[in-house]
Design a protein around this motif. Structure first.
Motif, PDB file in Angstrom:
ATOM      1  N   ILE A 169       0.861  -1.466  -0.261  1.00  0.00           N
ATOM      2  CA  ILE A 169      -0.266  -0.164   0.065  1.00  0.00           C
ATOM      3  C   ILE A 169       1.175   1.483  -0.076  1.00  0.00           C
ATOM      4  CG2 ILE A 169      -1.880   1.143   1.239  1.00  0.00           C
ATOM      5  CD1 ILE A 169      -2.925  -1.536   2.942  1.00  0.00           C
ATOM      6  N   TYR A 170       0.733   2.444  -0.630  1.00  0.00           N
ATOM      7  CA  TYR A 170       1.171   3.237  -0.858  1.00  0.00           C
ATOM      8  C   TYR A 170       0.793   4.604  -0.906  1.00  0.00           C
ATOM      9  CZ  TYR A 170       5.222   1.072  -2.583  1.00  0.00           C
ATOM     10  OH  TYR A 170       6.379   0.278  -3.092  1.00  0.00           O
ATOM     11  N   THR A 171       1.017   5.526  -0.437  1.00  0.00           N
ATOM     12  CA  THR A 171      -0.004   7.262  -0.013  1.00  0.00           C
ATOM     13  C   THR A 171       1.055   8.212   0.164  1.00  0.00           C
ATOM     14  OG1 THR A 171      -2.037   7.702   1.468  1.00  0.00           O
ATOM     15  CG2 THR A 171       0.615   7.037   2.718  1.00  0.00           C
ATOM     16  N   LYS A 172       0.743   9.035  -0.448  1.00  0.00           N
ATOM     17  CA  LYS A 172       1.367  10.514  -0.337  1.00  0.00           C
ATOM     18  C   LYS A 172       0.277  11.093   0.861  1.00  0.00           C
ATOM     19  CE  LYS A 172       2.403  14.545  -3.048  1.00  0.00           C
ATOM     20  NZ  LYS A 172       1.304  15.039  -4.248  1.00  0.00           N
ATOM     21  N   ASN A 173       1.913  11.443   1.578  1.00  0.00           N
ATOM     22  CA  ASN A 173       1.027  12.384   3.074  1.00  0.00           C
ATOM     23  C   ASN A 173       2.409  13.441   3.668  1.00  0.00           C
ATOM     24  OD1 ASN A 173       0.510  12.606   5.319  1.00  0.00           O
ATOM     25  ND2 ASN A 173      -0.047  11.121   6.125  1.00  0.00           N
ATOM     26  N   GLY A 174       1.728  14.726   3.224  1.00  0.00           N
ATOM     27  CA  GLY A 174       2.682  15.857   3.520  1.00  0.00           C
ATOM     28  C   GLY A 174       3.621  16.190   2.470  1.00  0.00           C
ATOM     29  N   GLY A 175       3.434  15.630   0.986  1.00  0.00           N
ATOM     30  CA  GLY A 175       4.434  15.525   0.185  1.00  0.00           C
ATOM     31  C   GLY A 175       5.174  14.604  -0.241  1.00  0.00           C
ATOM     32  N   SER A 176       5.035  13.431   0.393  1.00  0.00           N
ATOM     33  CA  SER A 176       6.007  12.800   0.641  1.00  0.00           C
ATOM     34  C   SER A 176       5.321  11.192  -0.198  1.00  0.00           C
ATOM     35  CB  SER A 176       6.932  12.455   1.733  1.00  0.00           C
ATOM     36  OG  SER A 176       6.630  11.870   2.200  1.00  0.00           O
ATOM     37  N   TRP A 177       5.923  10.948  -0.941  1.00  0.00           N
ATOM     38  CA  TRP A 177       5.141   9.346  -0.801  1.00  0.00           C
ATOM     39  C   TRP A 177       6.111   8.194  -0.543  1.00  0.00           C
ATOM     40  CZ3 TRP A 177       0.944   7.402  -4.198  1.00  0.00           C
ATOM     41  CH2 TRP A 177       0.461   8.589  -4.525  1.00  0.00           C
ATOM     42  N   ARG A 178       4.602   7.392   0.679  1.00  0.00           N
ATOM     43  CA  ARG A 178       5.564   6.295   1.871  1.00  0.00           C
ATOM     44  C   ARG A 178       4.349   4.700   1.207  1.00  0.00           C
ATOM     45  NH1 ARG A 178       4.973  10.206   6.373  1.00  0.00           N
ATOM     46  NH2 ARG A 178       5.848  11.644   4.845  1.00  0.00           N
ATOM     47  N   GLN A 179       5.588   3.948   1.598  1.00  0.00           N
ATOM     48  CA  GLN A 179       4.462   2.575   1.737  1.00  0.00           C
ATOM     49  C   GLN A 179       4.252   2.003   2.753  1.00  0.00           C
ATOM     50  OE1 GLN A 179       7.156  -0.678   0.899  1.00  0.00           O
ATOM     51  NE2 GLN A 179       5.472  -2.076   1.866  1.00  0.00           N
ATOM     52  N   ILE A 180       3.095   2.317   3.525  1.00  0.00           N
ATOM     53  CA  ILE A 180       2.175   1.795   4.835  1.00  0.00           C
ATOM     54  C   ILE A 180       1.424   0.475   4.797  1.00  0.00           C
ATOM     55  CG2 ILE A 180       1.772   4.597   5.281  1.00  0.00           C
ATOM     56  CD1 ILE A 180      -1.365   2.920   4.485  1.00  0.00           C
ATOM     57  N   ASN A 181       1.445   0.208   6.302  1.00  0.00           N
ATOM     58  CA  ASN A 181       1.096  -1.475   6.198  1.00  0.00           C
ATOM     59  C   ASN A 181      -0.505  -0.645   6.404  1.00  0.00           C
ATOM     60  OD1 ASN A 181       0.555  -0.835   8.935  1.00  0.00           O
ATOM     61  ND2 ASN A 181       2.142  -1.271   9.444  1.00  0.00           N
ATOM     62  N   GLU A 182      -1.689  -2.098   6.525  1.00  0.00           N
ATOM     63  CA  GLU A 182      -2.870  -2.023   6.391  1.00  0.00           C
ATOM     64  C   GLU A 182      -3.552  -0.413   7.881  1.00  0.00           C
ATOM     65  OE1 GLU A 182      -4.198  -5.886   7.161  1.00  0.00           O
ATOM     66  OE2 GLU A 182      -3.336  -6.756   4.404  1.00  0.00           O
ATOM     67  N   ASN A 183      -2.026  -1.257   8.701  1.00  0.00           N
ATOM     68  CA  ASN A 183      -2.566   0.298   9.477  1.00  0.00           C
ATOM     69  C   ASN A 183      -2.000   0.744   9.448  1.00  0.00           C
ATOM     70  OD1 ASN A 183      -3.960  -2.263  11.381  1.00  0.00           O
ATOM     71  ND2 ASN A 183      -2.005  -2.736  11.963  1.00  0.00           N
ATOM     72  N   GLY A 184      -2.266   1.514   8.669  1.00  0.00           N
ATOM     73  CA  GLY A 184      -1.205   3.040   8.571  1.00  0.00           C
ATOM     74  C   GLY A 184       0.195   3.337   8.682  1.00  0.00           C
ATOM     75  N   THR A 185       0.265   2.679   9.065  1.00  0.00           N
ATOM     76  CA  THR A 185       1.667   2.587   9.958  1.00  0.00           C
ATOM     77  C   THR A 185       2.656   2.688   8.701  1.00  0.00           C
ATOM     78  OG1 THR A 185       1.231   1.975  11.570  1.00  0.00           O
ATOM     79  CG2 THR A 185       4.044   2.434  11.668  1.00  0.00           C
ATOM     80  N   VAL A 186       3.667   3.833   8.950  1.00  0.00           N
ATOM     81  CA  VAL A 186       4.599   3.791   7.767  1.00  0.00           C
ATOM     82  C   VAL A 186       6.054   3.080   7.612  1.00  0.00           C
ATOM     83  CG1 VAL A 186       6.778   5.285   6.909  1.00  0.00           C
ATOM     84  CG2 VAL A 186       4.581   6.411   7.462  1.00  0.00           C
ATOM     85  N   THR A 187       5.634   1.786   7.122  1.00  0.00           N
ATOM     86  CA  THR A 187       7.159   1.510   6.580  1.00  0.00           C
ATOM     87  C   THR A 187       8.157   1.555   5.440  1.00  0.00           C
ATOM     88  OG1 THR A 187       5.977  -0.176   4.169  1.00  0.00           O
ATOM     89  CG2 THR A 187       5.371  -0.924   6.686  1.00  0.00           C
ATOM     90  N   GLN A 188       8.303   2.444   4.726  1.00  0.00           N
ATOM     91  CA  GLN A 188       9.025   3.270   3.888  1.00  0.00           C
ATOM     92  C   GLN A 188       8.851   3.454   3.660  1.00  0.00           C
ATOM     93  OE1 GLN A 188      11.829  -0.261   1.467  1.00  0.00           O
ATOM     94  NE2 GLN A 188      13.237   0.798   2.096  1.00  0.00           N
ATOM     95  N   LEU A 189       9.784   5.042   2.833  1.00  0.00           N
ATOM     96  CA  LEU A 189       9.499   6.016   1.974  1.00  0.00           C
ATOM     97  C   LEU A 189       9.789   5.692   0.965  1.00  0.00           C
ATOM     98  CD1 LEU A 189      11.275   9.627   3.877  1.00  0.00           C
ATOM     99  CD2 LEU A 189       8.810   8.529   3.502  1.00  0.00           C
ATOM    100  N   LEU A 190       9.229   5.801  -0.118  1.00  0.00           N
ATOM    101  CA  LEU A 190       9.345   4.803  -1.941  1.00  0.00           C
ATOM    102  C   LEU A 190      10.673   5.878  -1.944  1.00  0.00           C
ATOM    103  CD1 LEU A 190       8.036   4.291  -4.614  1.00  0.00           C
ATOM    104  CD2 LEU A 190       6.950   6.793  -4.585  1.00  0.00           C
ATOM    105  N   LYS A 191      10.958   6.756  -1.515  1.00  0.00           N
ATOM    106  CA  LYS A 191      12.143   7.156  -2.021  1.00  0.00           C
ATOM    107  C   LYS A 191      13.949   6.386  -2.294  1.00  0.00           C
ATOM    108  CE  LYS A 191      14.623  11.204  -3.417  1.00  0.00           C
ATOM    109  NZ  LYS A 191      13.912  11.923  -4.878  1.00  0.00           N
ATOM    110  N   ASP A 192      13.523   5.836  -0.784  1.00  0.00           N
ATOM    111  CA  ASP A 192      14.311   4.973   0.233  1.00  0.00           C
ATOM    112  C   ASP A 192      14.199   3.502  -1.217  1.00  0.00           C
ATOM    113  OD1 ASP A 192      14.993   6.737   1.860  1.00  0.00           O
ATOM    114  OD2 ASP A 192      14.168   5.638   3.120  1.00  0.00           O
ATOM    115  N   GLN A 193      13.177   3.447  -1.908  1.00  0.00           N
ATOM    116  CA  GLN A 193      12.886   1.886  -2.690  1.00  0.00           C
ATOM    117  C   GLN A 193      13.919   2.231  -4.166  1.00  0.00           C
ATOM    118  OE1 GLN A 193       8.482   1.208  -1.994  1.00  0.00           O
ATOM    119  NE2 GLN A 193       8.763   0.237  -0.219  1.00  0.00           N
ATOM    120  N   LEU A 194      13.922   2.875  -4.251  1.00  0.00           N
ATOM    121  CA  LEU A 194      14.716   3.798  -5.768  1.00  0.00           C
ATOM    122  C   LEU A 194      15.602   3.388  -5.550  1.00  0.00           C
ATOM    123  CD1 LEU A 194      11.847   6.992  -6.482  1.00  0.00           C
ATOM    124  CD2 LEU A 194      11.469   4.442  -7.414  1.00  0.00           C
ATOM    125  N   VAL A 195      16.144   2.735  -5.623  1.00  0.00           N
ATOM    126  CA  VAL A 195      17.527   2.256  -5.249  1.00  0.00           C
ATOM    127  C   VAL A 195      17.950   1.416  -6.842  1.00  0.00           C
ATOM    128  CG1 VAL A 195      18.262   2.597  -3.711  1.00  0.00           C
ATOM    129  CG2 VAL A 195      18.244   0.450  -3.332  1.00  0.00           C
TER     130      VAL A 195
END
Length: 195
Positions: A169-195
């Motif tokens: 699950i991905y969402t944009k929050n506060g201007g940054s895209w991030r992967q979240i779990n089902e509870n809405g907790t951030v697991t990783q920023l999308l920027k960090d996955q672009l390696v």
């Protein structure tokens, strides 16, 4: 190969913008990220109701992408090695060659979007486009567990990318895209996955 990463960026952006309006992620994925997944008709959109075989549809998709590339390069016909034994070509190797080109192009497009100024109001029109880009990028990065389906929730501003094994699950929050779990907790920023 003649398009190179820079021109592929423009071609991919154009294709994503067109597909965004038709909800045909699977078709786009077969063209850009996983052209070697010939025997998985799950990705062929139901809207493609032409009475021809799935293999013929997949060939049409590749022809369409070739046309987009030729048009962008101003080529009438592709440069073809007349001495090539085309029966000896390995489809998996050709697909990896494509991912080696489209993966960096997708990464550049996503980074460019991430670097844009933050808007106070979420832009609902950009949500599907970014979800498609993330799905395509993840398919180029992990072709054996490529994205088969995308669900976009405009109310919660999330997209769920599904492969055969799990959902992301991905969402944009506060201007940054991030992967979240089902509870809405951030697991990783999308920027960090672009390696």
């Amino acid at each position: 190969m003649e398009a190179g990463t820079n021109r592929m960026e423009g071609i991919i952006e154009e294709m994503v913008n067109e597909a965004n309006h038709c909800n045909i992620f699977g078709k786009l994925n077969l063209m850009i990220a996983v052209p070697d997944k010939l025997y998985n008709p799950i990705c062929i959109p139901v809207s493609d109701l032409r009475p021809i075989s799935n293999m013929d549809k997949l060939l049409d998709y590749q022809d369409f992408m070739g046309w987009k590339i030729r048009r962008a390069l101003g080529m009438r016909y592709p440069n073809i090695n007349r001495n090539q034994d085309y029966r000896s070509l390995d489809l998996r190797a050709l697909a990896q060659d494509r991912r080696n080109l489209t993966g960096p192009a997708l990464k550049n497009i996503i980074n460019r979007v991430l670097d844009e100024p933050v808007q106070d109001i979420p832009d609902d029109d950009d949500l599907p486009m970014m979800c498609y880009l993330i799905g395509l990028y993840m398919s180029t990065k992990f072709p054996t567990s490529y994205i088969r389906k995308i669900q976009i929730d405009a109310i919660s501003h999330t997209c769920t990318l599904s492969n055969a094994y799990s959902d992301k699950i991905y969402t944009k929050n506060g201007g940054s895209w991030r992967q979240i779990n089902e509870n809405g907790t951030v697991t990783q920023l999308l920027k960090d996955q672009l390696v």
